[in-house]
Scaffold this active site. Structure first.
Site, PDB file in Angstrom:
ATOM      1  N   SER A   1       0.828  -1.199   0.000  1.00  0.00           N
ATOM      2  CA  SER A   1       0.000   0.000   0.000  1.00  0.00           C
ATOM      3  C   SER A   1       0.860   1.245   0.000  1.00  0.00           C
ATOM      4  O   SER A   1       2.024   1.218   0.388  1.00  0.00           O
ATOM      5  CB  SER A   1      -0.887   0.002   1.239  1.00  0.00           C
ATOM      6  OG  SER A   1      -0.054   0.194   2.365  1.00  0.00           O
ATOM      7  N   LYS A   2       0.240   2.310  -0.450  1.00  0.00           N
ATOM      8  CA  LYS A   2       0.921   3.593  -0.526  1.00  0.00           C
ATOM      9  C   LYS A   2       1.390   4.048   0.844  1.00  0.00           C
ATOM     10  O   LYS A   2       2.395   4.742   0.950  1.00  0.00           O
ATOM     11  CB  LYS A   2      -0.074   4.633  -1.054  1.00  0.00           C
ATOM     12  CG  LYS A   2       0.215   5.018  -2.488  1.00  0.00           C
ATOM     13  CD  LYS A   2      -0.589   6.223  -2.862  1.00  0.00           C
ATOM     14  CE  LYS A   2      -0.278   6.561  -4.309  1.00  0.00           C
ATOM     15  NZ  LYS A   2      -1.368   7.042  -5.043  1.00  0.00           N
ATOM     16  N   ARG A   3       0.634   3.674   1.853  1.00  0.00           N
ATOM     17  CA  ARG A   3       0.947   4.153   3.195  1.00  0.00           C
ATOM     18  C   ARG A   3       2.356   3.744   3.635  1.00  0.00           C
ATOM     19  O   ARG A   3       3.012   4.439   4.385  1.00  0.00           O
ATOM     20  CB  ARG A   3      -0.080   3.652   4.204  1.00  0.00           C
ATOM     21  CG  ARG A   3      -1.038   4.755   4.631  1.00  0.00           C
ATOM     22  CD  ARG A   3      -2.082   4.244   5.566  1.00  0.00           C
ATOM     23  NE  ARG A   3      -2.917   3.244   4.919  1.00  0.00           N
ATOM     24  CZ  ARG A   3      -3.163   2.049   5.418  1.00  0.00           C
ATOM     25  NH1 ARG A   3      -2.625   1.689   6.551  1.00  0.00           N
ATOM     26  NH2 ARG A   3      -3.939   1.208   4.772  1.00  0.00           N
ATOM     27  N   GLN A   4       2.801   2.571   3.149  1.00  0.00           N
ATOM     28  CA  GLN A   4       4.108   2.100   3.614  1.00  0.00           C
ATOM     29  C   GLN A   4       5.245   2.398   2.645  1.00  0.00           C
ATOM     30  O   GLN A   4       6.357   1.953   2.835  1.00  0.00           O
ATOM     31  CB  GLN A   4       4.040   0.607   3.915  1.00  0.00           C
ATOM     32  CG  GLN A   4       3.045   0.324   5.011  1.00  0.00           C
ATOM     33  CD  GLN A   4       3.294  -1.017   5.667  1.00  0.00           C
ATOM     34  OE1 GLN A   4       4.382  -1.545   5.662  1.00  0.00           O
ATOM     35  NE2 GLN A   4       2.261  -1.573   6.250  1.00  0.00           N
ATOM     36  N   GLY A   5       4.964   3.131   1.597  1.00  0.00           N
ATOM     37  CA  GLY A   5       6.045   3.472   0.656  1.00  0.00           C
ATOM     38  C   GLY A   5       5.484   3.770  -0.716  1.00  0.00           C
ATOM     39  O   GLY A   5       4.276   3.727  -0.912  1.00  0.00           O
TER      40      GLY A   5
END
Ligand code: GLU
Length: 527
Positions: free
Chosen positions: A251-255
């Site tokens: 996911s975008k949240r982690q990179g």
């Protein structure tokens, strides 16, 4: 003939998972002397993004995934953009209606929302309740005459169990009763993904559908559509999900998840492709090498070697590939330079990926070193603090000692070489080292003796000579190497980590070396 396709919905950016699907489809086609097709699935007009198609084409070209047929490459089965094929889908939706494999649904959005809310309350999986399946011909005609909008839904044979062999997942089966009566044609006349995808894969004679595992639940519906049309379905290969390090879905949240982000960060194209290829695939146990060009990957790729379980997207691995590719490129350049300078140069490869260039005359060696430094400089010049350019001779020598570090991380160049130019005001504790049995007394003795030894050395132009006299000193003192070399290296660099002491002394030259040892001694003596 094998025909594969990459069928993205243009979103305006290319997801790393999308690049992997495209890559595997491309590699499989190339390996089997087949054709690779780019098809744009843009029937969801709500999601239209200006310039997205052009962007996708640009990304495919960037990656070198040359397609044989596509939106800008005419072929027998075009157009390759679904929004230009809408009449076709209507025709096939009608065929399904005629075959009673589909039906019109006049339900309003309101009714569908109520139905869904009710099912959710009862903890049931939301599914269309087939209200319109049971309408009589007269009722249908009446609604059509009244101009009530409708969609066309797939009629799933609930009692059937759909079975198929997936190249990666093996035998897969789905019970018909768990499958929703999917909308195939929307009220605006546009098809949904399911109808357009099946019609196009059939008409474009796709033999192998290679796509992400998230599409696996759609496959039984597709197989039922093929069956309803009387068509032979293609073979399927669902590739594993991409995961974050904690095994959650990428996911975008982690990179970063878009390929463009990595291009912006200056990762080499070859490294990105190589890294992406290994996300869920490996050529096999016997293969130790992991550094492959796109062409080499094409000759090695097989679906059998694609893993079943999710693939962890580990940036460290991308950094590693980038380092390896930087190194490979550098040494290809250096090999050329070296042989131009001296055709008889001996190039040895003592460790995988590491090269030693042996010239038998000093002048050739010096010319080579100058060019080597220039080549390394190019890798990091844009990040280099201009102040280090004032002393190009020192800079050149310094760069060679931190070559591997630059290959790994050119952005950090300044912190790799700063100490050659200016030493930080370090704590005297740096000069001692408990593990290496260097207390203050030992450090003081080692530095004093090193000072005398190096002050006596006339030829500071040879790293080998510096090494020789220092190792002799160690021998004379009957101590361990580290007991002399640790305090000395610390004195010369002011850093915990740095290149080795002999090369540092050589690069610094006699004067700076002597001054830095004196400075270290004064720290030990004064405090
Ligand atoms: N349009 C789908 C996507 O965006 C294609 C899925 C498939 O390959 O069937 O990924």
């Amino acid at each position: 003939m094998v025909r594969t396709r990459f069928a993205p919905s243009p979103t305006g950016y290319l997801h790393v998972g999308g690049l992997r699907t495209a890559l595997y489809s491309y590699l499989y086609a190339k390996k089997n002397n087949g054709k690779f097709i780019l098809r744009i699935e843009d029937t969801d007009q709500k999601r239209f993004v200006e310039g997205a198609l052009e962007h996708l084409i640009k990304m495919m070209k960037w990656a070198g995934l040359d397609y044989d047929e596509g939106p800008d490459k005419a072929g027998e089965f075009g157009p390759y953009i679904q929004s230009k094929r809408t009449e076709l889908y209507k025709k096939y939706a009608q065929e399904l209606l005629d075959k009673k494999a589909a039906y019109r649904c006049f339900c309003t959005q309101e009714r569908l929302d109520e139905m869904r809310a009710h099912q959710e309350k009862q903890k049931k999986t939301p599914m269309y309740d087939r209200h319109c399946l049971y309408l009589s011909d007269e009722e249908i005609q009446k609604k059509l005459d009244e101009g009530i909008p409708f969609v066309i839904r797939q009629k799933i044979p609930s009692s059937e169990v759909v079975k198929f062999d997936d190249h990666i997942r093996g035998k897969v089966s789905f019970a018909g009763k768990t499958l929703d009566d999917q909308v195939l044609l929307k009220s605006d006349g546009y098809p949904t993904y399911h109808l357009a995808n099946v019609v196009d894969d059939h008409l474009m004679e796709i033999t192998h559908v290679i796509r992400g595992e998230e599409w696996l639940p759609s496959t039984p519906k597709h197989i039922l559509l093929y069956k309803a049309f009387g068509w032979e379905p293609p073979q399927f290969a669902h590739i594993p999900l991409l995961l974050n390090k904690d095994r959650s879905k990428l996911s975008k949240r982690q990179g970063d998840v878009s390929v463009e982000d990595y291009i912006k960060k200056d990762y080499l194209k070859e490294a990105i492709i190589n890294f992406i290829a290994f996300l869920g695939w490996h050529p096999g146990e016997a293969e130790e090498n992991e550094i492959f060009t796109l062409e080499e990957l094409s000759s090695k790729f097989t679906l059998e070697k694609v893993h079943k379980s999710g693939a962890i997207f580990d940036i460290k691995k991308l950094d590693w590939f980038n380092w390896q590719w930087n190194r490979k490129n550098l040494h290809e350049k250096l090999k050329k330079i070296a042989t131009e300078i001296d055709p008889n140069v001996l190039i040895e490869n003592p460790k995988k990926g590491e090269f030693v260039y042996k010239f038998n005359n000093e002048k050739a060696k010096q010319t080579f070193l100058g060019k080597r430094a220039q080549t390394i400089l190019k890798l990091c010049e844009e990040y280099l603090d201009k102040k280090y350019k004032i002393n190009p001779e020192l800079l050149n020598k310094a760069l060679i000692t931190v070559e591997e570090k630059i290959l790994r991380n050119p952005r950090e160049i300044n912190s790799f070489i700063d100490f050659y130019f200016e030493i930080e005001n370090y704590e005297k504790a740096l000069l001692t080292n408990e593990k290496m049995k260097v207390d203050e007394e030992m450090a003081k003795t080692a530095l004093k003796k090193s000072l005398a030894t190096l002050a006596n050395l006339d030829n500071f132009n040879s790293e080998d000579k510096i090494k020789e006299v220092l190792l002799n000193l160690v021998k004379q003192m009957s101590v361990k190497n580290g007991q002399v070399l640790w305090p000395l290296r610390s004195a010369l660099t002011g850093k915990q980590f740095s290149p080795g002491v002999f090369e540092v002394a050589f690069v610094l030259g006699k004067e700076k070396t002597i001054n830095r040892i004196k400075k270290a001694l004064s720290k030990l003596e004064n405090q």
